[in-house]
Design an enzyme around this catalytic site. Structure first.
Site, mmCIF file in Angstrom:
data_model
loop_
_atom_site.group_PDB
_atom_site.id
_atom_site.type_symbol
_atom_site.label_atom_id
_atom_site.label_comp_id
_atom_site.label_asym_id
_atom_site.label_seq_id
_atom_site.Cartn_x
_atom_site.Cartn_y
_atom_site.Cartn_z
ATOM 1 N N TRP A 10 0.643 -1.140 -0.075
ATOM 2 C CA TRP A 10 -0.206 0.198 -0.155
ATOM 3 C C TRP A 10 0.525 1.399 -0.499
ATOM 4 O O TRP A 10 0.183 2.653 0.176
ATOM 5 C CB TRP A 10 -0.961 -0.142 1.351
ATOM 6 C CG TRP A 10 -1.901 -0.826 1.368
ATOM 7 C CD1 TRP A 10 -2.146 -1.986 0.079
ATOM 8 C CD2 TRP A 10 -3.583 -1.022 1.501
ATOM 9 N NE1 TRP A 10 -3.516 -2.630 0.037
ATOM 10 C CE2 TRP A 10 -4.308 -2.077 1.043
ATOM 11 C CE3 TRP A 10 -3.562 -1.179 3.286
ATOM 12 C CZ2 TRP A 10 -5.183 -2.139 2.407
ATOM 13 C CZ3 TRP A 10 -4.747 -1.044 3.838
ATOM 14 C CH2 TRP A 10 -5.371 -2.045 3.478
ATOM 15 N N LYS A 11 1.924 1.177 0.415
ATOM 16 C CA LYS A 11 3.001 2.942 0.077
ATOM 17 C C LYS A 11 2.554 3.305 1.309
ATOM 18 O O LYS A 11 2.184 2.981 1.918
ATOM 19 C CB LYS A 11 3.343 2.668 -1.360
ATOM 20 C CG LYS A 11 3.605 1.914 -2.373
ATOM 21 C CD LYS A 11 4.263 2.445 -3.630
ATOM 22 C CE LYS A 11 4.914 0.554 -4.035
ATOM 23 N NZ LYS A 11 5.475 1.559 -5.807
ATOM 24 N N GLU A 99 11.830 1.837 -4.327
ATOM 25 C CA GLU A 99 11.385 3.406 -3.065
ATOM 26 C C GLU A 99 12.663 3.317 -2.226
ATOM 27 O O GLU A 99 12.211 4.506 -2.227
ATOM 28 C CB GLU A 99 10.400 3.481 -2.991
ATOM 29 C CG GLU A 99 9.538 3.987 -3.747
ATOM 30 C CD GLU A 99 7.894 3.005 -4.372
ATOM 31 O OE1 GLU A 99 7.785 2.728 -3.023
ATOM 32 O OE2 GLU A 99 8.079 3.095 -4.620
ATOM 33 N N GLY A 175 4.448 1.498 -10.831
ATOM 34 C CA GLY A 175 3.270 2.759 -10.362
ATOM 35 C C GLY A 175 3.436 3.236 -12.444
ATOM 36 O O GLY A 175 3.317 4.733 -12.350
ATOM 37 N N GLY A 236 0.799 -2.827 -5.983
ATOM 38 C CA GLY A 236 0.974 -1.259 -5.871
ATOM 39 C C GLY A 236 -0.762 -1.256 -6.291
ATOM 40 O O GLY A 236 -1.193 -1.135 -4.759
ATOM 41 N N GLY A 237 -0.898 0.118 -6.853
ATOM 42 C CA GLY A 237 -2.008 0.642 -7.304
ATOM 43 C C GLY A 237 -3.468 -0.328 -7.353
ATOM 44 O O GLY A 237 -4.470 -0.056 -6.819
HETATM 45 P P1 PGA Z 1 3.007 -0.593 -8.953
HETATM 46 O O1 PGA Z 1 3.544 -0.909 -7.588
HETATM 47 O O2 PGA Z 1 2.031 -2.512 -8.547
HETATM 48 O O3 PGA Z 1 2.049 0.465 -8.274
HETATM 49 O O4 PGA Z 1 3.475 -0.412 -9.745
HETATM 50 C C1 PGA Z 1 4.223 -2.446 -7.563
HETATM 51 C C2 PGA Z 1 5.259 -1.311 -5.980
HETATM 52 O O5 PGA Z 1 6.229 -0.724 -5.876
HETATM 53 O O6 PGA Z 1 5.507 -2.601 -5.609
#
Ligand code: PGA
Length: 256
Positions: A10-11, A99, A175, A236-237
């Site tokens: 979920w960041k 990240e 992303g 992620g998203g």
């Molecule tokens: P994303 O991110 O699915 O939004 O590309 C994946 C991640 O960074 O783990």
């Protein structure tokens, strides 16, 4: 046979209230114990308690964190220990995400210390590796991923290896809406498994789940998950919406 893992990263999204809403809206089917599929979400630290409280009793969705410190406790302002995550009940921790590597200066040596600490505490590390676009353009992606894999897992035993998960996340696909093709993902996953087999043992390497991450979503998950060495996704998203997350779990279940 390796159990597919659908893990949501979920960041820096979803506070405690949104986290509770997510679990409230999550389809019962996605929370069922599905043979051959594990599902997990990794909310921000402050939302972990809300996730444990909101998760329905009997839900098979596991909960993890996105980072952890490698020391036991002490003067590390702003940090969280593995024992704290364990006390909450976390099953997973994402380590070495690109990240964290890019914005917080984490290198393989730091990731390695965190991996060892998580293993010592009985938390499954999801260890991220992956090249940036320039490295792929220069045809250095295999070398980069090989170095990250060896460095992040340095000093582990074959038995340790069976307790970790790897996530291959090409940074250019995170992303961006750009996904590695299923062939590109398979090629790198097979390469990683071969590295693991040389560094540890063939048997241990055969048990490790290697997830793909980078713009995975319901529209492309099926093809990616069909690849023999793609054992799940770090998402992620698309993991922020209960409907998309459930669909991803359904797609994984359909592979069985
Ligand atoms: P994303 O991110 O699915 O939004 O590309 C994946 C991640 O960074 O783990």
């Amino acid at each position: 046979m390796r159990t597919i893992l659908i893990a949501g990263n979920w960041k820096m999204n979803m506070g405690p209230k949104e986290t509770a809403d997510f679990f409230g809206q999550l389809d019962d089917d996605a929370q069922k114990n599905i043979e051959g599929v594990d599902a997990a979400v990794c909310p921000p630290f402050v939302s972990l308690s809300a996730a444990f409280s909101a998760r329905k009793s009997g839900s098979a969705v596991k909960i993890g964190a996105q980072n952890v410190h490698f020391e036991d406790n002490g003067a590390f302002t702003g940090e969280i220990s593995t024992a704290m995550l364990k006390e909450l009940g976390c099953d997973f921790v994402i380590l070495g995400h690109s990240e964290r590597r890019e914005y917080f200066g984490e290198d393989d040596a730091v990731v390695n210390k965190k991996v060892k600490k998580a293993l010592a505490e009985g938390i499954t590390p999801i260890v991220c590796v992956g090249e940036v676009l320039q490295e792929r353009k220069e045809d250095r992606h295999f070398d980069v991923v090989k170095g990250q894999t060896a460095g992040s897992l340095d000093g582990l035993t074959a038995d340790d290896l069976t307790k970790i998960v790897i996530a291959y996340e090409p940074v250019w696909a995170i992303g961006t809406g750009e996904t590695a093709t299923p062939e590109q993902a398979q090629e790198m996953h097979a390469f990683i498994r071969e590295q693991l087999s040389q560094l540890f043992s063939e048997e241990a390497a055969a048990t490790v789940r290697i997830l793909y991450g980078g713009s995975m979503k319901p529209g492309n998950a099926d093809e990616l998950l069909r690849q023999p060495d793609v054992d799940g996704g770090l998402i992620g998203g698309a993991s922020l919406k209960p409907a998309d997350f459930s669909q991803l779990v359904d797609i994984a279940a359909g592979q069985k």
